[in-house]
Design a protein around this motif. Structure first.
Motif, short mmCIF file in Angstrom:
data_model
loop_
_atom_site.label_atom_id
_atom_site.label_comp_id
_atom_site.label_asym_id
_atom_site.label_seq_id
_atom_site.Cartn_x
_atom_site.Cartn_y
_atom_site.Cartn_z
N ARG A 263 -33.36 15.17 17.99
CA ARG A 263 -34.72 15.61 17.70
C ARG A 263 -34.85 17.13 17.75
O ARG A 263 -34.29 17.79 18.63
CB ARG A 263 -35.68 14.99 18.73
N ASP A 264 -35.57 17.66 16.78
CA ASP A 264 -35.92 19.09 16.78
C ASP A 264 -37.41 19.17 16.47
O ASP A 264 -37.80 19.26 15.30
CB ASP A 264 -35.08 19.85 15.75
N GLY A 265 -38.24 19.13 17.51
CA GLY A 265 -39.69 19.09 17.28
C GLY A 265 -40.07 17.77 16.63
O GLY A 265 -39.81 16.70 17.17
N SER A 266 -40.65 17.83 15.45
CA SER A 266 -41.02 16.61 14.74
C SER A 266 -39.95 16.20 13.74
O SER A 266 -40.11 15.20 13.03
CB SER A 266 -42.37 16.80 14.03
N HIS A 267 -38.87 16.98 13.65
CA HIS A 267 -37.78 16.66 12.73
C HIS A 267 -36.66 15.91 13.44
O HIS A 267 -36.46 16.08 14.65
CB HIS A 267 -37.21 17.93 12.09
N LEU A 318 -47.89 15.07 17.39
CA LEU A 318 -48.80 14.53 18.40
C LEU A 318 -50.25 14.86 18.11
O LEU A 318 -51.15 14.11 18.41
CB LEU A 318 -48.40 15.07 19.79
N ASN A 319 -50.49 16.01 17.48
CA ASN A 319 -51.86 16.40 17.16
C ASN A 319 -52.38 15.74 15.89
O ASN A 319 -53.51 15.99 15.48
CB ASN A 319 -51.97 17.92 17.05
N GLY A 320 -51.54 14.93 15.26
CA GLY A 320 -51.98 14.21 14.07
C GLY A 320 -51.87 14.98 12.78
O GLY A 320 -52.27 14.48 11.71
N PHE A 321 -51.32 16.20 12.83
CA PHE A 321 -51.22 17.02 11.63
C PHE A 321 -49.84 16.86 10.99
O PHE A 321 -48.96 17.71 11.14
CB PHE A 321 -51.49 18.49 11.95
N GLY A 322 -49.65 15.76 10.30
CA GLY A 322 -48.45 15.58 9.52
C GLY A 322 -47.30 14.95 10.26
O GLY A 322 -47.40 14.60 11.44
N LYS A 323 -46.22 14.81 9.54
CA LYS A 323 -45.03 14.16 10.07
C LYS A 323 -43.81 14.98 9.71
O LYS A 323 -43.76 15.63 8.66
CB LYS A 323 -44.92 12.75 9.45
N GLY A 324 -42.83 14.99 10.56
CA GLY A 324 -41.61 15.75 10.32
C GLY A 324 -40.70 15.08 9.31
O GLY A 324 -41.00 14.01 8.77
N ASP A 325 -39.54 15.71 9.04
CA ASP A 325 -38.58 15.21 8.07
C ASP A 325 -37.30 14.76 8.76
O ASP A 325 -37.06 15.09 9.93
CB ASP A 325 -38.23 16.31 7.05
N HIS A 326 -36.47 14.04 8.01
CA HIS A 326 -35.12 13.73 8.48
C HIS A 326 -34.17 14.67 7.77
O HIS A 326 -34.20 14.82 6.54
CB HIS A 326 -34.75 12.27 8.16
N ILE A 327 -33.34 15.33 8.54
CA ILE A 327 -32.39 16.29 7.97
C ILE A 327 -30.98 15.76 8.17
O ILE A 327 -30.52 15.59 9.32
CB ILE A 327 -32.55 17.67 8.64
N ALA A 328 -30.31 15.47 7.05
CA ALA A 328 -28.94 14.96 7.09
C ALA A 328 -27.98 16.12 6.89
O ALA A 328 -28.07 16.85 5.90
CB ALA A 328 -28.74 13.90 6.01
#
Length: 374
Positions: A263-267, A318-328
């Protein structure tokens, strides 16, 4: 209306005074103008309040910086309004050394007779998997805590009896004595400031009014929490004594590391292996994400360490502002020759020869044994 006096002037220190110098100056004024030392003297009382107000500002680094820059206007807002009674908390440090007791006792802030004591806040460290942190979950916590005794309804007294008025303080919760110029009130040692004493204690709680129980509590974990997130469950701490408010329960989240996903923040980051032919010619790979397997198209000529972003397959913020990505992250797989068949090794030799690349092969164990006996 007269302009307020300069705080530095009130305490008699210059603007470069250290915190210790400010504290020392205030201590002298507080002792000189204290109301117990000057009963009925309104001027002394005003001087005492004036010094306390100045100290409340100059002993606070942030307030002092605002005051230095903007004067009284700089500390007029933000919840500050002149004389601050909370300054007495520091005053206990100042005078406590002189008298050997807390300043709260001096100002009669000991617990009121019969007043309840608030229950303690509790802290629980909860370890969860990455998947639960990403999508949220519900957990059942089993918390040991002090709860109101049902036998005596928290009174501490046996059925049919009541607590009696404390003989040490006549029910006042405080005892007074004179020391020098001061008349000091401090918490009654016999009743602990409650003003009443349990003489016939409840057998269920021994007179404490509370008993320890293990309580199961449902916790809803929101999506997006991370290590360090603190959740507050209001009123789920220990029960107060004698009707005091119940404390709160604070749950500190610890997210356990995942074997393959980082995990890196939301990513979310993961590594995917790419064989040499795939790196050269391109390929379509399957990538493990928190949301399931995703297809990833790798273009020809991909280098080791190249990153591919799969949008929206990370963790919800957590604040509901968007979603992170998956980085391969692509890692070029280089097999050891002993893990290849003879045909694969021969093809690699031909490939190197066609490309004009020099190779230096180590001798295999079989060849060494053959030389030894043959």
């Amino acid at each position: 209306m007269a302009s307020p006096r300069d705080y530095y002037e009130i305490l008699g220190v210059d603007r470069e005074a250290t915190q210790q110098e400010v504290k020392s100056a205030y201590r002298k004024l507080a002792v000189r103008y204290h109301p117990d030392r000057n009963p009925g003297d309104k001027m002394a009382e005003e001087s005492f309040k004036e010094a306390a107000e100045a100290y409340a500002v100059l002993s606070d680094t942030e307030k002092r910086a605002r005051y230095d820059r903007f004067g009284h206007r700089g500390v007029a807002g933000g919840g500050f309004s002149g004389f601050d009674p909370t300054v007495f908390g520091d005053f206990s440090d100042i005078l406590g050394d002189f008298f050997g007791f807390g300043f709260g006792d001096m100002f009669g802030r000991a617990r009121r007779s019969g007043a309840g004591q608030p229950g303690a806040d509790l802290r629980y460290e909860l370890h969860i998997e990455l998947e639960k942190a990403a999508f949220g979950a519900e957990e059942t916590l089993e918390i040991p805590r002090l709860e109101r005794c049902e036998s005596c309804s928290g009174s501490g007294s046996a059925a049919g009896t009541e607590a009696e008025t404390c003989q040490g303080c006549a029910g006042q919760g405080q005892v007074r004595f004179t020391q020098g110029f001061f008349t000091v009130a401090r918490t009654c040692p016999q009743c602990g400031g409650e003003g009443r004493v349990v003489t016939n204690p409840c057998t269920g709680c021994g007179g404490e009014g509370r008993v320890e129980k293990r309580r199961k509590i449902q916790l809803k974990i929101p999506a997006g929490v991370d290590t360090g997130t603190r959740l507050r469950l209001s009123g789920e701490g220990e029960h107060g004594r004698k009707g005091g408010r119940t404390g709160d329960l604070y749950v500190d989240i610890v997210v356990e590391p995942h074997e393959r996903l980082h995990r890196d923040g939301s990513h979310i980051l993961s590594e995917v292996e790419l064989a040499y032919p795939q790196a050269v010619l391109g390929a379509e790979l399957e990538v493990e994400t928190l949301h399931g397997a995703e297809s990833l198209e790798v273009p020809p000529g991909t280098k080791d360490g190249t990153r591919f972003r799969i949008k929206g397959k990370g963790i919800e913020q957590l604040n509901g502002f968007g979603k992170g990505d998956h980085i391969a992250v692509v890692r070029l797989a280089v097999p050891h020759p002993k893990n290849l068949s003879d045909e694969e090794v021969e093809l690699l030799r031909e490939l190197a020869e066609l490309g004009g690349s020099e190779i230096k092969e180590g001798r295999r164990v079989f060849d060494r044994v053959k030389d030894l006996f043959g």
